[in-house]
Structure formats: C-alpha cells, structure tokens
Design a protein around this motif. Structure first.
Motif, PDB file in Angstrom:
ATOM      1  N   UNK A 127     -37.530  26.345  -4.031  1.00 42.77           N
ATOM      2  CA  UNK A 127     -37.630  26.825  -2.655  1.00 42.77           C
ATOM      3  C   UNK A 127     -36.267  27.138  -2.061  1.00 42.77           C
ATOM      4  N   UNK A 128     -35.220  26.496  -2.550  1.00 45.92           N
ATOM      5  CA  UNK A 128     -33.869  26.708  -2.022  1.00 45.92           C
ATOM      6  C   UNK A 128     -33.423  28.147  -2.256  1.00 45.92           C
ATOM      7  N   UNK A 129     -33.820  28.726  -3.375  1.00 48.19           N
ATOM      8  CA  UNK A 129     -33.372  30.073  -3.714  1.00 48.19           C
ATOM      9  C   UNK A 129     -33.969  31.139  -2.809  1.00 48.19           C
ATOM     10  N   UNK A 130     -35.031  30.787  -2.110  1.00 50.94           N
ATOM     11  CA  UNK A 130     -35.692  31.746  -1.222  1.00 50.94           C
ATOM     12  C   UNK A 130     -35.337  31.532   0.241  1.00 50.94           C
ATOM     13  N   UNK A 131     -34.440  30.601   0.535  1.00 51.56           N
ATOM     14  CA  UNK A 131     -34.134  30.238   1.916  1.00 51.56           C
ATOM     15  C   UNK A 131     -32.953  31.034   2.468  1.00 51.56           C
ATOM     16  N   UNK A 132     -33.200  31.854   3.461  1.00 50.97           N
ATOM     17  CA  UNK A 132     -32.111  32.588   4.090  1.00 50.97           C
ATOM     18  C   UNK A 132     -31.116  31.674   4.763  1.00 50.97           C
ATOM     19  N   UNK A 133     -31.580  30.524   5.288  1.00 47.82           N
ATOM     20  CA  UNK A 133     -30.687  29.577   5.947  1.00 47.82           C
ATOM     21  C   UNK A 133     -29.659  29.009   4.966  1.00 47.82           C
ATOM     22  N   UNK A 134     -30.068  28.815   3.720  1.00 47.82           N
ATOM     23  CA  UNK A 134     -29.135  28.306   2.709  1.00 47.82           C
ATOM     24  C   UNK A 134     -27.988  29.292   2.500  1.00 47.82           C
ATOM     25  N   UNK A 135     -28.316  30.565   2.339  1.00 46.48           N
ATOM     26  CA  UNK A 135     -27.274  31.566   2.108  1.00 46.48           C
ATOM     27  C   UNK A 135     -26.417  31.766   3.361  1.00 46.48           C
ATOM     28  N   UNK A 136     -27.021  31.624   4.537  1.00 51.06           N
ATOM     29  CA  UNK A 136     -26.233  31.705   5.774  1.00 51.06           C
ATOM     30  C   UNK A 136     -25.205  30.579   5.823  1.00 51.06           C
ATOM     31  N   UNK A 137     -25.618  29.385   5.417  1.00 48.41           N
ATOM     32  CA  UNK A 137     -24.697  28.246   5.413  1.00 48.41           C
ATOM     33  C   UNK A 137     -23.555  28.469   4.430  1.00 48.41           C
ATOM     34  N   UNK A 138     -23.864  29.022   3.282  1.00 47.42           N
ATOM     35  CA  UNK A 138     -22.821  29.303   2.296  1.00 47.42           C
ATOM     36  C   UNK A 138     -21.875  30.386   2.801  1.00 47.42           C
ATOM     37  N   UNK A 139     -22.431  31.389   3.465  1.00 46.39           N
ATOM     38  CA  UNK A 139     -21.582  32.432   4.062  1.00 46.39           C
ATOM     39  C   UNK A 139     -20.630  31.835   5.100  1.00 46.39           C
ATOM     40  N   UNK A 140     -21.106  30.840   5.834  1.00 51.42           N
ATOM     41  CA  UNK A 140     -20.255  30.183   6.823  1.00 51.42           C
ATOM     42  C   UNK A 140     -19.058  29.523   6.156  1.00 51.42           C
ATOM     43  N   UNK A 141     -19.284  28.874   5.015  1.00 50.42           N
ATOM     44  CA  UNK A 141     -18.186  28.226   4.296  1.00 50.42           C
ATOM     45  C   UNK A 141     -17.175  29.256   3.793  1.00 50.42           C
ATOM     46  N   UNK A 142     -17.665  30.417   3.397  1.00 49.24           N
ATOM     47  CA  UNK A 142     -16.754  31.491   2.986  1.00 49.24           C
ATOM     48  C   UNK A 142     -15.934  31.963   4.186  1.00 49.24           C
ATOM     49  N   UNK A 143     -16.593  32.182   5.302  1.00 50.25           N
ATOM     50  CA  UNK A 143     -15.898  32.653   6.501  1.00 50.25           C
ATOM     51  C   UNK A 143     -14.832  31.663   6.959  1.00 50.25           C
ATOM     52  N   UNK A 144     -15.091  30.382   6.751  1.00 57.49           N
ATOM     53  CA  UNK A 144     -14.153  29.344   7.179  1.00 57.49           C
ATOM     54  C   UNK A 144     -13.032  29.095   6.175  1.00 57.49           C
ATOM     55  N   UNK A 145     -13.109  29.725   5.018  1.00 49.19           N
ATOM     56  CA  UNK A 145     -12.071  29.537   4.012  1.00 49.19           C
ATOM     57  C   UNK A 145     -12.220  28.276   3.187  1.00 49.19           C
ATOM     58  N   UNK A 146     -13.372  27.617   3.292  1.00 53.43           N
ATOM     59  CA  UNK A 146     -13.623  26.412   2.494  1.00 53.43           C
ATOM     60  C   UNK A 146     -13.867  26.786   1.037  1.00 53.43           C
ATOM     61  N   UNK A 147     -14.590  27.875   0.838  1.00 52.23           N
ATOM     62  CA  UNK A 147     -14.855  28.396  -0.503  1.00 52.23           C
ATOM     63  C   UNK A 147     -14.557  29.889  -0.509  1.00 52.23           C
ATOM     64  N   UNK A 148     -14.159  30.387  -1.666  1.00 55.16           N
ATOM     65  CA  UNK A 148     -13.915  31.832  -1.791  1.00 55.16           C
ATOM     66  C   UNK A 148     -15.182  32.592  -2.142  1.00 55.16           C
ATOM     67  N   UNK A 155     -32.397  26.850 -13.619  1.00 57.01           N
ATOM     68  CA  UNK A 155     -33.134  26.414 -14.803  1.00 57.01           C
ATOM     69  C   UNK A 155     -34.055  27.505 -15.321  1.00 57.01           C
ATOM     70  N   UNK A 156     -34.510  28.404 -14.422  1.00 58.73           N
ATOM     71  CA  UNK A 156     -35.509  29.390 -14.820  1.00 58.73           C
ATOM     72  C   UNK A 156     -35.068  30.805 -14.498  1.00 58.73           C
ATOM     73  N   UNK A 157     -35.683  31.752 -15.178  1.00 62.01           N
ATOM     74  CA  UNK A 157     -35.395  33.155 -14.923  1.00 62.01           C
ATOM     75  C   UNK A 157     -35.868  33.566 -13.534  1.00 62.01           C
ATOM     76  N   UNK A 158     -36.986  33.008 -13.068  1.00 66.03           N
ATOM     77  CA  UNK A 158     -37.480  33.335 -11.733  1.00 66.03           C
ATOM     78  C   UNK A 158     -36.475  32.924 -10.666  1.00 66.03           C
ATOM     79  N   UNK A 159     -35.859  31.759 -10.827  1.00 61.40           N
ATOM     80  CA  UNK A 159     -34.831  31.328  -9.884  1.00 61.40           C
ATOM     81  C   UNK A 159     -33.646  32.286  -9.917  1.00 61.40           C
ATOM     82  N   UNK A 160     -33.246  32.695 -11.098  1.00 61.12           N
ATOM     83  CA  UNK A 160     -32.118  33.617 -11.225  1.00 61.12           C
ATOM     84  C   UNK A 160     -32.400  34.933 -10.507  1.00 61.12           C
ATOM     85  N   UNK A 161     -33.585  35.470 -10.704  1.00 57.64           N
ATOM     86  CA  UNK A 161     -33.928  36.750 -10.077  1.00 57.64           C
ATOM     87  C   UNK A 161     -33.975  36.630  -8.562  1.00 57.64           C
ATOM     88  N   UNK A 162     -34.455  35.493  -8.058  1.00 54.31           N
ATOM     89  CA  UNK A 162     -34.478  35.286  -6.613  1.00 54.31           C
ATOM     90  C   UNK A 162     -33.063  35.268  -6.051  1.00 54.31           C
TER      91      UNK A 162
END
Length: 328
Positions: A127-148, A155-162
C-alpha cells in the motif's frame, strides 16, 4: 570498470557495486578490520557504488562505510545508497514524514554526512507504493536538502511498476539474477522508458550461483541461509531467491557449465545481470578482499554470447520456473 547512469539521480556509478548487508549482520561474523578491507578493495577495483541500510547490523554497516569514507578514502567519489523503513512495524501508517526524518537523521549521523545520496524505502507494505502522501514526504526531504534522491527496494514486480509511475522515484532495487527472470518481462522495459535506474540485488542467489555449495554445506547459525530458508524471519525471496536449496544446487551446477573461459560461475552470473539493458548497478556482497576483487572483474567482462543467454533461459525454464512464486 564499466559505468552507468543511476537512473534519475543523474549520477555515474560503476556497473558493479557493493552490497553491504554482509558487513552488518545475518551472514556470519565479519570483523571491523575485514569489513574495512572489503570496502578498500572494492574502491581500489573501481567500484563507486555502495548499498547499505539502517537495519544492517542496526546501523553497523552504515557506520563502517561512514568511517571508511571519512578516514580511509576522503574525497573518494563513491555514491552511497541506504534504505529506511524496517525499523518500525510494517504498517502503511508508519511511513510518514516524522518517521522519515528520524530515520534519515540517524543514517546521516551513521554515515557522517549532511545529505544522503540516495534513500530507498526498504521493502515496505504494498500500500505504501500507491500513497501520494509518501512521495510528498520524500519530496519534502529532497527540498530540505536532507536527501538528494529517493528510490524504492521492492519484493515484487507489481510494487516496482507502481513506484516507477511516480516521477520523483529515481531508482528501483529488485532481485534479479539467472534464477529470477520475471523482472525482464515488464519492470526493465518500464524503467528504461521512464529513466528509472534498476539496482539488481541478490545477483548470486545468496551464493548459489557461485557453484561452491553442496548438500554438505553448513551455514552459521547467524546466517540467514540457515535460519530463513522458510521465510520465518523475513521474505523468503531474500534467501536463495526463494528457490528450494536442493533444486538450486542442481540449477547452479548446470549454470556453472555455461560460464565461458576466463570467468568463474560467480563472475559470469554478475556479468550477465550487468549486461542487461536498463540495469544501472549490480550489488553483490563480499565478506573478503578476494570476493570483492572477483566481483569487480565482472564489470569489465566481454559481452556474453547468445548461447550463454539461451542456456540461462533453458535452466530457468526446466528447473526453476515452477519453483518461483508467481508474485516474484
């Protein structure tokens, strides 16, 4: 050493990287001195991509890499990818910005850096791979310079495609080896089209593809190849790629016969993955200097021929296709 672009990060890395789970835990004991020697041998051989995680030895792997880069190889142009998400109960509601901050702060301390090169979600619930809030949070860390950059480990191809469908995802880490071919059908083409890097993990099927194991091989009690063959501790696909050990031994014997002159079975297995169009980096582990140096040799191997590729497919079709769970 051949080089590739690491997906949407834009970074150039060696096609053979170093996976450092072995330096943290679950593969038997490795001393600090031996771990540092493996890191140094890898760097000396032209490897410029290290993969780790905050749970490998509860941060030990990260700390070893951080110490090595600060004291043994200052200024080295090595990209370090870490992973987060396995320090909490595996519930989708735990994958939120507050936890991401705590986990990345710990990894930054362990690695001795202000900004992490690449952070990957560490095989979270689907379910994490389909959550827009998760990617928004990661984008925030990029914007803050915490991560590049950020990516996912799946584990699965379906997760990868999502994950590939989200524009901020730079890389996807997935199990890909001669015993696990399903990612070639849809994941690799989708990643190529989107410009997402593929990091191939478990490329030796937990050592089966080295051809060095037999029915008499005994693994240490602290080695996941002993305690996780049934998937009782974590996803069984991480151990021998989910292949029954006895069947894997037979397949490994046939695979070893395919290795061309000048390459060991392990080097042939790594070269085969590294030469797949769309693979950015292959991350075998190493517990010794000799293993690290041998792995690096695969990064300069000549292209494998059609007969080799047909042989890989034949072994898979006859011995392994029915062994692999459909979700992989």
């Amino acid at each position: 050493m051949h080089k590739r672009t690491l997906g949407r990060t834009g970074r150039t890395v060696s096609v053979i990287g170093l996976g450092t789970w072995q330096l943290g835990a679950d593969w038997g004991a490795v001393s600090d001195a031996d771990a540092t020697a493996v890191l140094a041998a890898s760097a000396d051989a032209g490897i410029t991509f290290f993969d780790t995680a905050d749970v490998y030895g509860d941060g030990r792997s990260e700390r070893l890499i951080g110490h090595f880069l600060a004291h043994d190889a200052p200024g080295a142009e090595i990209t370090v990818a870490t992973k987060m998400g396995r320090r909490a109960e595996q519930l989708p509601e735990n994958f939120v910005l507050g936890n991401f901050r705590a986990w990345t702060d710990r990894s930054r301390t362990n690695l001795g850096t202000d900004t992490l090169d690449l952070v990957q979600l560490h095989c979270p619930p689907s379910a994490v791979f389909d959550s827009g809030e998760v990617y928004d949070a990661l984008d925030t860390l990029v914007d803050e310079g915490v991560i590049s950059n950020y990516g996912v480990s799946v584990e699965t191809c379906a997760q990868a495609l999502a994950a590939i469908s989200h524009p901020g995802v730079a890389t996807v880490q997935i199990i890909l080896n001669a015993f696990r071919l399903k990612p070639l059908d849809e994941v690799l083409p989708a990643a190529r089209e989107a410009g997402v890097g593929i990091i191939a993990r478990v490329p030796l099927a937990s050592g089966l593809l080295t051809g060095k194991y037999s029915r008499e091989t005994v693994f240490a009690e602290s080695d996941h190849r002993n305690f996780n063959r049934d998937g009782s501790h974590f996803d069984v696909g991480e151990t021998f790629s989910g292949v029954d050990f006895e069947v894997g031994l037979q397949a490994a014997t046939e695979f070893a016969a395919l290795a061309p002159a000048g390459l060991t079975p392990a080097q042939a297995a790594l070269a085969w993955v590294a030469q797949i169009d769309g693979v950015s980096a292959v991350i075998p582990g190493a517990r010794s200097v000799a293993q690290a140096q041998g792995n690096a040799t695969a990064g300069v191997a000549e292209p494998l021929d059609l007969a080799f590729n047909e042989g890989v497919q034949d072994v898979y079709d006859r011995l392994l296709r029915e062994q692999i769970h459909p979700r992989w």
